[in-house]
Write a protein that holds these residues in place. Structure first.
Motif, mmCIF file in Angstrom:
data_model
loop_
_atom_site.group_PDB
_atom_site.id
_atom_site.type_symbol
_atom_site.label_atom_id
_atom_site.label_comp_id
_atom_site.label_asym_id
_atom_site.label_seq_id
_atom_site.Cartn_x
_atom_site.Cartn_y
_atom_site.Cartn_z
ATOM 1 N N GLY A 1 0.916 -1.342 -0.053
ATOM 2 C CA GLY A 1 -0.357 0.209 -0.118
ATOM 3 C C GLY A 1 0.283 1.353 -0.155
ATOM 4 N N LYS A 2 0.174 2.481 -0.387
ATOM 5 C CA LYS A 2 0.609 3.409 -0.791
ATOM 6 C C LYS A 2 0.131 4.734 0.068
ATOM 7 C CE LYS A 2 3.602 2.355 -4.827
ATOM 8 N NZ LYS A 2 3.473 3.071 -6.564
ATOM 9 N N ALA A 3 0.799 5.690 0.547
ATOM 10 C CA ALA A 3 0.095 6.825 1.504
ATOM 11 C C ALA A 3 0.971 7.887 1.342
ATOM 12 C CB ALA A 3 -0.651 6.594 2.922
ATOM 13 N N LYS A 4 0.888 9.086 2.242
ATOM 14 C CA LYS A 4 1.642 10.082 1.928
ATOM 15 C C LYS A 4 2.373 9.903 3.797
ATOM 16 C CE LYS A 4 -0.741 13.394 -0.744
ATOM 17 N NZ LYS A 4 -1.477 14.119 -1.054
ATOM 18 N N GLU A 5 1.462 8.951 4.514
ATOM 19 C CA GLU A 5 1.878 9.048 5.617
ATOM 20 C C GLU A 5 2.543 7.664 5.959
ATOM 21 O OE1 GLU A 5 -0.263 10.058 8.431
ATOM 22 O OE2 GLU A 5 -0.027 12.403 7.909
ATOM 23 N N VAL A 6 3.472 7.386 6.974
ATOM 24 C CA VAL A 6 3.709 5.772 7.175
ATOM 25 C C VAL A 6 2.404 4.901 7.439
ATOM 26 C CG1 VAL A 6 5.924 4.758 8.312
ATOM 27 C CG2 VAL A 6 6.195 6.648 7.339
ATOM 28 N N ILE A 7 2.304 5.803 8.739
ATOM 29 C CA ILE A 7 0.655 4.700 9.358
ATOM 30 C C ILE A 7 0.004 4.266 8.703
ATOM 31 C CG2 ILE A 7 -0.891 4.732 11.241
ATOM 32 C CD1 ILE A 7 1.416 6.967 12.668
ATOM 33 N N ALA A 8 -0.275 5.710 8.355
ATOM 34 C CA ALA A 8 -1.427 5.238 6.499
ATOM 35 C C ALA A 8 -1.692 3.510 5.993
ATOM 36 C CB ALA A 8 -2.314 6.001 6.058
#
Length: 302
Positions: A186-193
């Motif tokens: 998964g990809k997101a702008k934050e590590v947790i997300a």
């Protein structure tokens, strides 16, 4: 003659109680403060006689005197074979577990952390919004029996017209250590997300690994994904998992305790994890092979 007939028609028309309309018109003149209104009011037109209030008779219990003796209640005789139901307090007393089970069946699992019917006591936690110090809604881990382990987190960029967009890509492996395992990204702008999105993606791609009673593979297998190639071999009890990188994480979360693994191609973590999944999906249990061939299991080794 005409006069008498007209006189006779007058009382007949008066009995219909019809009256001519009386128009009312008012205008606003310069010296007047009232608004302009143009209205016409018509009086009622009725053909049916209306009853008066004195003609209606209403009487409730006029023949009863409160000072007299009360009337005795005489219930009807019950039919033959009638068994009266037991009283509310005559039944056996319910135990605390029965009361708790009835309460849980009506209102769901209690928040005390104990479930009598075996329901999930954390079923309502996902509906409660919890905010962090900065006001952002934080999500807790899903408690469904699967263990999560992060394989890799990398920073990736996307070049657009206005510049570069920075994102994080996470690779997560989930498994229940009882034969089920999944790999997600998964990809997101934050590590947790990014980790949360990859965990959800891994749960959507669960597979079942065939294992023997010694918690190892039934036979050897090989799998490749892209430029990565993985070799898997069964091992004797007490050997442990001899593998490295993403192959070891996938086998451990699947519940395999004795196995040999080797990465033969690329060292990419995502491709090696998916190559391990491909190699595992090629394996079959001995009973499945015997059933496909239509022979008993004893003849497989002849």
């Amino acid at each position: 003659m005409a006069i008498t007939s007209a006189a006779a028609a007058v009382p007949a028309l008066s009995s219909l109680s019809h009256r001519a309309p009386i128009p009312s018109i008012s205008f606003l003149f310069p010296d007047s403060t009232r608004p302009f209104s143009l209205s016409r009011s018509f009086r009622s037109f009725s053909l049916t006689p209306q009853a008066k209030a004195s003609d209606i008779e209403i009487s409730f219990f006029d023949d009863l005197n409160p000072e007299d003796e009360p009337v005795a209640f005489d219930p009807p005789t019950p039919p033959e074979g009638f068994i009266p139901p037991p009283a509310f307090d005559d039944g056996p007393e319910e135990t605390e577990d029965e009361v708790a089970a009835a309460y849980e069946e009506l209102y769901g699992p209690a928040y005390s952390g104990v479930s009598v019917l075996g329901n999930d006591v954390y079923v309502m936690d996902s509906k409660v919004k919890k905010t962090s110090a900065f006001g952002k809604v934080t999500k807790e881990k899903v408690r469904d029996g699967f263990e999560e382990r992060v394989v890799q987190v990398r920073r990736v960029t996307k070049v657009v017209k206005g510049g570069k967009q920075l994102h994080f890509r996470a690779i997560v492996v989930v498994g229940d250590k009882q034969g089920q395992v999944g790999v997600g990204v998964g990809k997101a702008k934050e590590v947790i997300a990014a980790v949360q999105k990859s965990a959800v993606n891994a749960r959507r791609n669960l597979i079942t690994i065939p294992m023997t009673k010694y918690l190892t593979f039934p036979h050897r297998s090989e799998g490749d994904y892209g430029a990565a190639k993985v070799m898997l071999r069964p091992a004797a009890p007490g050997t442990g998992v001899i593998a490295g990188g993403a192959v070891r994480i996938v086998l451990e979360l699947a519940g395999v305790e004795n196995a040999l693994g080797k990465q033969l191609g690329s060292k990419n973590a995502l491709n090696n994890a998916r190559a391990t999944v491909v190699a595992v999906q090629k394996m079959k249990q001995f009973r499945e092979v015997a059933q496909e061939r239509g022979i008993p299991m004893e003849e497989l080794w002849k």
